[in-house]
Design a protein around this motif. Structure first.
Motif, PDB file in Angstrom:
ATOM      1  N   LYS A 258       4.605  -3.701   5.032  1.00 54.51           N
ATOM      2  CA  LYS A 258       3.690  -4.378   5.466  1.00 54.51           C
ATOM      3  C   LYS A 258       2.821  -4.847   4.022  1.00 54.51           C
ATOM      4  N   ASP A 263      -7.389  -6.803   3.744  1.00 55.90           N
ATOM      5  CA  ASP A 263      -7.358  -7.118   5.317  1.00 55.90           C
ATOM      6  C   ASP A 263      -9.048  -6.830   5.741  1.00 55.90           C
ATOM      7  N   ASP A 281      -4.042  -2.617   1.202  1.00 62.36           N
ATOM      8  CA  ASP A 281      -3.171  -2.797   2.630  1.00 62.36           C
ATOM      9  C   ASP A 281      -1.869  -3.388   2.623  1.00 62.36           C
ATOM     10  N   GLU A 342      -3.315  -6.266  12.603  1.00 61.49           N
ATOM     11  CA  GLU A 342      -2.711  -7.235  12.219  1.00 61.49           C
ATOM     12  C   GLU A 342      -1.469  -6.679  11.521  1.00 61.49           C
ATOM     13  N   THR A 368       0.417   0.753   5.768  1.00 63.45           N
ATOM     14  CA  THR A 368      -0.767   1.318   5.795  1.00 63.45           C
ATOM     15  C   THR A 368      -1.429   0.791   7.207  1.00 63.45           C
TER      16      THR A 368
HETATM   17 ZN    ZN Z   1      -4.187  -3.740   7.857  1.00 59.78          ZN
END
Ligand code: ZN
Ligand code: BES
Ligand code: MN
Length: 492
Positions: A258, A263, A281, A342, A368
């Motif tokens: 990710k 974020d 993030d 997300e 995360t």
């Molecule tokens: Zn996030």
């Protein structure tokens, strides 16, 4: 940004260092190579130890100015004796403690009869602890000017073998440092496109790097991922990194990260307090990238794919709304309940794509992903969710060996009802309880017939308390763990 450009290995003390660092057990015997023919030095040390209460216990350090006649000015001794065998043999942490005691000075570290692998681990501890992310400090602090010319040599009988092992250990440490730098970098500098640029540099090590832009991602059908980035001025990217160090017929191992470069939460915006931490993030993507650097740097004998989804979750006029329904690459539809959930949308498309395209032996994703995993496990274990007992067991073992710990959490059909949606195949949040589990359960819907593990590293990738080997905000968690897994289980 390790401030130690390198660690060297020697048969005996060379270059007349001002400081000598060594270790002893509770018998207070210093290494023979240091005190042979120097009974006065051993006697001086014992007297000083007695006078100050230093008894060779693990965690204790004594820092002495040597008497006239000694070739060096200072002698620093770390204790090794511990009821816990792990402490006394943990040369990675001992190296970190030594660097803490040295704070920027050059020194000779005299280890004597210590095994080659332990000498190299000690070097790794020194190297990782010396890392500092201070590129945006324009005023030189004392520390910074001092460490510029810091030179550290490790002296021991196994110096030749240690030198060889260090080329491998150093490559892994450089992978961790690569990941730390990415996590520490602010989001105005490390944008999605800049992240992709930095990954292209891995090409120099023989990693094949392919960048997919929004047009390509749209064509593939990654609309869950693209929806997350649509409120940002920065375009989304997916980067595929391939290291082919194995045999041509070996199935690749796949690692998925990710990479939300920032974020905000999107339209479901986060509160202001602590939001700056969300520059980290992309810790999952950083770990995957650092792992690729480590594997290529040590020329791992395995075929590995690393794939990262780089997006920014921002709330502009184009941003995704709660209530929106997106069609993921898998064909499954997702109702967006909270735009702050997300990460799972990014991973959903990446996991589906990875299994489809690369037919890997296994897939491990790092993210995360949830604040809830920090509530459950704090900063000391990453949460592990998996459909495979075998892969879980291997990851747990690699965690113990690398000191990047994981703890298995449940997945079970019974949680599925929490993410069923009124309007679509599923929704992207599961309500108040078991937030990390429903996130895992969501991801599982995008995995078909392959062994898979999801590591929720929200508590371990950033903001962890300092350790012997890290005083960095971004820890680089995951690089050592996954390198250990590959090295122990999937090479040769
Ligand atoms: Zn996030
Ligand atoms: N990036 C966050 C999770 C996070 C929180 C990472 C704290 C590191 C530190 C993630 O995108 C998120 O916002 N998760 C939400 C999910 C919720 C909306 C279902 C959370 O954990 O609150
Ligand atoms: Mn979020």
């Amino acid at each position: 940004m390790s401030h130690l450009s390198d660690v060297t290995f020697h048969k005996k003390i060379s270059g007349s260092p001002k400081i000598v660092v060594t270790v002893c057990a509770d018998d207070l015997a210093l290494p023979a190579m240091l005190v042979d023919g120097r009974a006065d030095l051993q006697a001086f040390f014992e007297k000083a130890a007695g006078a100050t209460g230093f008894d060779g216990t693990h965690g204790k350090t004594i820092n002495l100015v040597t008497p006239g006649g000694a070739e060096f000015d200072r002698l620093i001794v770390l204790g090794l004796t511990s009821k816990d065998d792990d402490d006394a043999t943990n040369w990675l942490n001992i190296g970190g403690q030594m660097m803490g005691a040295l704070s920027g000075d050059s020194a000779s570290i005299v280890l004597g009869e210590v095994a080659a692998a332990d000498m190299s681990s000690c070097a790794k501890g020194l190297y990782l602890r010396s890392y500092k992310f201070n590129k945006y400090k324009t005023k030189e602090d004392d520390d910074k000017s001092k460490v510029k010319s810091q030179k550290i040599g490790i002296v021991g009988v196994a110096f030749e073998e240690a030198k060889k092992l260090w080329t491998t250990d150093r490559a892994v440490a450089d992978g961790t440092i690569f990941a730390r730098n990415l996590v520490n970098e602010p989001a105005n500098i490390l944008t999605t496109t800049e992240f992709a640029e930095r990954l292209k540099e891995l090409g120099e090590l023989g990693v094949d790097v392919q960048v997919l832009d929004e047009k390509a991602l749209g064509k593939i059908g990654m609309h869950a991922l693209l929806g997350v980035g649509q409120g940002s001025a920065m375009p989304s990217r997916v980067v595929v990194m391939r290291w082919n160090g194995g045999k041509a017929k070996d199935q690749p191992l796949a690692f998925v990260g990710k990479g939300v470069v920032f974020d905000t939460g999107g339209i479901s915006i986060k509160p202001a307090g602590g939001m700056e931490d969300m520059k980290g993030d992309m810790g999952g993507a950083a770990a995957v990238s650092g792992l690729m650097k480590a594997l290529a740097g040590r020329k791992a004998k395995a075929n590995v794919v690393g794939i990262v989804g780089l997006v920014e979750n921002m709330p502009d006029g184009m941003a995704q709304r709660p209530g929106d329904i997106v069609t993921s690459l898998s064909g499954q539809t997702i109702e967006i309940i909270n735009t702050d959930a997300e990460g799972r949308l990014v991973l959903a498309d990446l996991l589906w794509y990875t299994e489809d395209t690369f037919k890997p032996k296994f897939m491990i994703n790092l993210a995360t992903l949830t604040g809830a995993i920090i509530v459950a496990l704090g900063n000391d274990h990453a949460g592990m969710f998996s459909n495979s007992d075998d892969l879980s067991a291997k990851l747990s073992m690699a965690g113990e060996a690398s000191e990047e710990l994981v703890w298995r959490m449940p997945l079970s059909k019974s949680y599925d009802k929490l993410i069923d949606s009124k309007f679509a195949d599923m929704k992207n949040t599961g309500g108040r309880w078991a937030g990390s589990v429903t996130a895992g359960q969501f991801l599982k819907r995008f995995v078909r017939d392959v062994d898979w593990a999801h590591l929720d590293i929200a508590g371990t990738a950033m903001g962890s308390p300092t350790t012997d080997i890290s005083h960095s905000w971004g820890s680089g968690f995951g690089v050592a763990l996954l390198n250990q897994l590959v090295a122990d289980q999937y090479e040769n």
